[in-house]
Design a protein around this motif. Structure first.
Motif, mmCIF file in Angstrom:
data_model
loop_
_atom_site.group_PDB
_atom_site.id
_atom_site.type_symbol
_atom_site.label_atom_id
_atom_site.label_comp_id
_atom_site.label_asym_id
_atom_site.label_seq_id
_atom_site.Cartn_x
_atom_site.Cartn_y
_atom_site.Cartn_z
ATOM 1 N N GLY A 156 -5.108 -5.694 -2.125
ATOM 2 C CA GLY A 156 -3.984 -6.610 -2.213
ATOM 3 C C GLY A 156 -3.925 -7.450 -3.462
ATOM 4 N N ILE A 157 -4.978 -7.444 -4.298
ATOM 5 C CA ILE A 157 -5.048 -8.386 -5.425
ATOM 6 C C ILE A 157 -4.031 -8.099 -6.523
ATOM 7 C CG2 ILE A 157 -6.880 -7.165 -6.697
ATOM 8 C CD1 ILE A 157 -6.334 -10.997 -6.400
ATOM 9 N N LEU A 158 -3.534 -6.900 -6.617
ATOM 10 C CA LEU A 158 -2.615 -6.567 -7.704
ATOM 11 C C LEU A 158 -1.168 -6.705 -7.235
ATOM 12 C CD1 LEU A 158 -2.496 -5.776 -10.627
ATOM 13 C CD2 LEU A 158 -2.896 -3.410 -9.973
ATOM 14 N N THR A 159 -0.563 -7.843 -7.597
ATOM 15 C CA THR A 159 0.819 -8.157 -7.253
ATOM 16 C C THR A 159 1.555 -8.506 -8.549
ATOM 17 O OG1 THR A 159 0.498 -10.540 -7.025
ATOM 18 C CG2 THR A 159 0.018 -9.190 -5.063
ATOM 19 N N PRO A 160 2.875 -8.619 -8.520
ATOM 20 C CA PRO A 160 3.566 -9.052 -9.740
ATOM 21 C C PRO A 160 3.047 -10.393 -10.267
ATOM 22 C CG PRO A 160 5.146 -8.069 -8.247
ATOM 23 C CD PRO A 160 3.831 -8.176 -7.487
ATOM 24 N N ALA A 161 2.738 -11.324 -9.385
ATOM 25 C CA ALA A 161 2.257 -12.646 -9.825
ATOM 26 C C ALA A 161 0.869 -12.562 -10.443
ATOM 27 C CB ALA A 161 2.256 -13.627 -8.655
ATOM 28 N N THR A 162 -0.039 -11.791 -9.854
ATOM 29 C CA THR A 162 -1.391 -11.691 -10.409
ATOM 30 C C THR A 162 -1.405 -10.821 -11.665
ATOM 31 O OG1 THR A 162 -2.025 -9.806 -9.012
ATOM 32 C CG2 THR A 162 -2.478 -12.034 -8.158
ATOM 33 N N ALA A 163 -0.552 -9.807 -11.703
ATOM 34 C CA ALA A 163 -0.493 -8.920 -12.871
ATOM 35 C C ALA A 163 -0.072 -9.675 -14.122
ATOM 36 C CB ALA A 163 0.462 -7.760 -12.603
ATOM 37 N N ALA A 164 0.772 -10.676 -13.945
ATOM 38 C CA ALA A 164 1.239 -11.466 -15.090
ATOM 39 C C ALA A 164 0.112 -12.273 -15.729
ATOM 40 C CB ALA A 164 2.362 -12.402 -14.645
ATOM 41 N N ILE A 165 -0.976 -12.486 -15.000
ATOM 42 C CA ILE A 165 -2.089 -13.302 -15.472
ATOM 43 C C ILE A 165 -3.265 -12.439 -15.943
ATOM 44 C CG2 ILE A 165 -3.791 -15.039 -14.749
ATOM 45 C CD1 ILE A 165 -1.680 -16.003 -12.696
ATOM 46 N N ARG A 182 0.109 0.261 -7.878
ATOM 47 C CA ARG A 182 -0.181 1.373 -8.796
ATOM 48 C C ARG A 182 0.667 1.253 -10.061
ATOM 49 N NH1 ARG A 182 -2.178 7.059 -7.817
ATOM 50 N NH2 ARG A 182 -1.652 8.138 -9.739
ATOM 51 N N ALA A 183 1.926 0.876 -9.906
ATOM 52 C CA ALA A 183 2.823 0.721 -11.069
ATOM 53 C C ALA A 183 2.438 -0.470 -11.925
ATOM 54 C CB ALA A 183 4.267 0.591 -10.594
ATOM 55 N N LEU A 184 1.757 -1.454 -11.357
ATOM 56 C CA LEU A 184 1.333 -2.652 -12.107
ATOM 57 C C LEU A 184 0.010 -2.434 -12.839
ATOM 58 C CD1 LEU A 184 2.107 -5.330 -9.361
ATOM 59 C CD2 LEU A 184 3.456 -4.869 -11.440
ATOM 60 N N ALA A 185 -0.685 -1.363 -12.511
ATOM 61 C CA ALA A 185 -2.016 -1.132 -13.061
ATOM 62 C C ALA A 185 -1.947 -0.703 -14.528
ATOM 63 C CB ALA A 185 -2.731 -0.060 -12.255
ATOM 64 N N THR A 186 -2.918 -1.154 -15.305
ATOM 65 C CA THR A 186 -3.104 -0.659 -16.678
ATOM 66 C C THR A 186 -3.988 0.575 -16.665
ATOM 67 O OG1 THR A 186 -4.981 -2.154 -17.009
ATOM 68 C CG2 THR A 186 -2.799 -2.932 -17.729
ATOM 69 N N ARG A 187 -4.706 0.790 -15.561
ATOM 70 C CA ARG A 187 -5.557 1.972 -15.429
ATOM 71 C C ARG A 187 -5.577 2.386 -13.962
ATOM 72 N NH1 ARG A 187 -8.103 4.989 -18.815
ATOM 73 N NH2 ARG A 187 -8.343 3.347 -20.365
ATOM 74 N N VAL A 188 -5.302 3.650 -13.692
ATOM 75 C CA VAL A 188 -5.380 4.216 -12.343
ATOM 76 C C VAL A 188 -6.593 5.121 -12.293
ATOM 77 C CG1 VAL A 188 -4.242 5.689 -10.626
ATOM 78 C CG2 VAL A 188 -2.883 4.073 -11.987
ATOM 79 N N ILE A 189 -7.423 4.902 -11.279
ATOM 80 C CA ILE A 189 -8.663 5.653 -11.107
ATOM 81 C C ILE A 189 -8.521 6.505 -9.854
ATOM 82 C CG2 ILE A 189 -11.145 5.464 -10.702
ATOM 83 C CD1 ILE A 189 -10.123 4.366 -13.464
ATOM 84 N N GLU A 190 -8.782 7.804 -9.994
ATOM 85 C CA GLU A 190 -8.755 8.721 -8.856
ATOM 86 C C GLU A 190 -10.185 8.958 -8.397
ATOM 87 O OE1 GLU A 190 -5.975 10.073 -7.528
ATOM 88 O OE2 GLU A 190 -4.535 9.368 -9.026
ATOM 89 N N VAL A 191 -10.425 8.685 -7.102
ATOM 90 C CA VAL A 191 -11.746 8.870 -6.510
ATOM 91 C C VAL A 191 -11.607 9.868 -5.367
ATOM 92 C CG1 VAL A 191 -13.628 7.728 -5.246
ATOM 93 C CG2 VAL A 191 -12.470 6.540 -7.116
ATOM 94 N N PRO A 192 -12.459 10.919 -5.358
ATOM 95 C CA PRO A 192 -12.361 11.925 -4.280
ATOM 96 C C PRO A 192 -12.607 11.335 -2.896
ATOM 97 C CG PRO A 192 -14.069 12.545 -5.895
ATOM 98 C CD PRO A 192 -13.531 11.217 -6.292
#
Length: 193
Positions: A127-136, A183-193
């Protein structure tokens, strides 16, 4: 005994940690903010610990796990708001931040922890990645993993304490994904099996 290189989850997290360390290093910031989001059991905590061990900037990084902040099994969104107001906003303004640990046994808040604005901060949790947290945040990570793998890892880790709450928590995560599109707010997406 298989080596870590034979474990596809460990190998994916090792590669991810190396990439994120490069991302942090390229910032050339003394006190970067790194957020790691993903659903339960995706590998966020393990990845965060790897980053703490490999932190590329002088000084230590302050690791905050949202599991220590969520106010109970229904508190995903409230935990994120507490991190935003108590840690991220003050840190971004150069002020001392603070958060209160949630005591899962008593169902109440416990001791207070300070967050130094002069040091980097790494917050991991669903839950930590939201528009408000992404801006910071400077580095924003989304960890993607299949439900089968995630559930097996989460229940192996937390067992019977988590099992009765899996569906309730998964619904809060789903609501977060629909509402915030992390996922759209991420600067890096990590795929884990």
């Amino acid at each position: 005994m298989p080596s870590r290189s034979d474990d596809p989850v460990a190998a994916a997290l090792e590669r991810a940690a190396a990439l994120i360390v490069d991302d942090i290093h390229l910032l050339a910031a003394a006190n970067p903010v790194v957020l790691i989001d993903g659903r339960s059991g995706a590998g966020k905590t393990t990845l965060a610990r790897m980053l703490v061990e490999r932190w590329p900037i002088a000084g230590r990084v302050q690791l905050v796990a949202l599991d220590s902040i969520y106010p109970g099994w229904g508190g995903l969104r409230d935990g994120v708001e507490r991190a935003l107001d108590g840690i991220l906003r003050p840190h971004g303004r150069g002020y001392l931040g603070e958060w209160r640990r949630w005591d899962w046994q008593s169902g109440t808040e416990a001791e207070t922890h300070a967050v130094d604005p002069a040091l980097g901060v790494l917050i991991e949790g669903s839950g930590i990645l939201t528009p408000a947290t992404a801006a910071i945040a400077d580095v924003r990570v989304w960890v993607e993993s299949s439900e089968i793998g995630r559930k097996a890892r989460a229940l192996a880790r937390d067992g019977d304490a988590y099992r009765p709450h899996w569906d309730r928590w998964a619904q809060q995560e789903s609501d977060h994904i629909v509402r915030d599109d992390p996922r759209a707010l991420a600067t890096r997406v990590i795929e884990v099996p």
